[in-house]
Design an enzyme around this catalytic site. Structure first.
Site, mmCIF file in Angstrom:
data_model
loop_
_atom_site.group_PDB
_atom_site.id
_atom_site.type_symbol
_atom_site.label_atom_id
_atom_site.label_comp_id
_atom_site.label_asym_id
_atom_site.label_seq_id
_atom_site.Cartn_x
_atom_site.Cartn_y
_atom_site.Cartn_z
ATOM 1 N N CYS A 63 -24.477 -23.007 -44.907
ATOM 2 C CA CYS A 63 -25.173 -22.243 -44.227
ATOM 3 C C CYS A 63 -24.651 -21.098 -44.510
ATOM 4 C CB CYS A 63 -24.863 -22.746 -41.885
ATOM 5 S SG CYS A 63 -26.879 -22.030 -41.687
ATOM 6 N N HIS A 78 -25.864 -28.563 -42.933
ATOM 7 C CA HIS A 78 -24.311 -28.742 -42.161
ATOM 8 C C HIS A 78 -24.201 -30.323 -42.275
ATOM 9 C CE1 HIS A 78 -23.745 -24.689 -40.325
ATOM 10 N NE2 HIS A 78 -24.927 -25.283 -39.962
ATOM 11 N N GLU A 129 -21.630 -31.573 -42.349
ATOM 12 C CA GLU A 129 -20.367 -31.570 -41.618
ATOM 13 C C GLU A 129 -20.069 -32.007 -40.047
ATOM 14 O OE1 GLU A 129 -20.923 -28.739 -42.292
ATOM 15 O OE2 GLU A 129 -21.095 -27.917 -40.793
HETATM 16 N N1 GLN Z 1 -28.402 -17.840 -39.270
HETATM 17 C C1 GLN Z 1 -26.744 -17.473 -38.956
HETATM 18 C C2 GLN Z 1 -26.707 -16.240 -41.004
HETATM 19 O O1 GLN Z 1 -26.770 -15.675 -40.830
HETATM 20 C C3 GLN Z 1 -26.654 -19.084 -40.467
HETATM 21 C C4 GLN Z 1 -26.471 -19.875 -39.325
HETATM 22 C C5 GLN Z 1 -25.284 -20.882 -39.790
HETATM 23 O O2 GLN Z 1 -24.306 -21.257 -40.376
HETATM 24 N N2 GLN Z 1 -25.560 -22.168 -38.768
HETATM 25 O O3 GLN Z 1 -25.062 -16.146 -40.886
#
Ligand code: GLN
Length: 202
Positions: A84, A179, A181
């Protein structure tokens, strides 16, 4: 009988859900190190960049003088897995970053932040990932990015039904929009540890 080396892997611990990654990697038999300073990048065989907020992680990595050391580590072929916000940090190009936001780079991709829109805070869906043996991955997306463009050096390894790319790989580097994890499907972490083990036994 040869025994496999125990990989020693770091998790960037400036911000975000690094504790979940430390727990998962420990459960898979790795020795783990939370990384907050440049010296903690010495002697590791791999690094995870967690989810969180990429613009904050970017600012903190510069404030702690970690960014250039991280770029050098990535450039040296260290296996790195970003989830992410971690995928955003690994992208060579960010779309919809905040003004001045930088990434570390490494993956030849363009990644669009918050690509599912503010209405879609989070959702779960199955993603087919042929490089992982077994059933599709049940993936959890939280304010997730997507990979808008995959350059010639990178490979899409996970694609949604509508064609949007949510998992990529490029040699020792791997990134997912979602994710693993926070689920009990640890195949991405296992794949990352295979790369770290290969590095450890060089
Ligand atoms: N929207 C977040 C960002 O721009 C990422 C979200 C996340 O890691 N769950 O970094």
């Amino acid at each position: 009988m040869t025994t496999e080396p125990t990989p020693r892997v770091g998790v960037l611990a400036l911000q975000g859900d690094f504790r979940e990654h430390l727990t998962v990697l420990t459960s898979l038999g790795a020795e783990t190190v939370p990384v907050r300073r440049a010296s903690e990048l010495d002697d590791i065989d791999g690094l995870v960049i967690p989810g969180g907020e990429s613009s904050v992680m970017d600012k903190l990595s510069r404030m702690f003088d970690l960014d250039e050391t991280l770029r050098r580590a990535i450039g040296s072929g260290l296996p790195v897995y970003g989830t992410c916000a971690g995928l955003i940090m690994l992208a060579d190009r960010i779309v919809d970053g905040i003004p001045g936001q930088r990434s570390l780079g490494g993956l030849d991709v363009s990644v669009r932040r918050n690509a599912f829109g503010s209405q879609t805070e989070s959702f779960e869906t199955d993603v087919d990932v042929p490089v992982l043996d077994g059933p599709p991955v049940h993936a959890v997306f939280i304010r997730a990015p997507v990979v808008d463009e995959v350059g010639p050096a990178a490979t899409a390894i996970g694609v949604l039904e509508d064609g949007r790319v949510v998992a990529v790989e490029q040699g020792p580097l791997m990134g997912t929009s979602f994710h693993p994890e926070v689920t009990d499907d640890l195949r991405f972490h296992a794949r990352f540890l295979d790369k770290a083990r290969a590095r450890a036994s060089r």
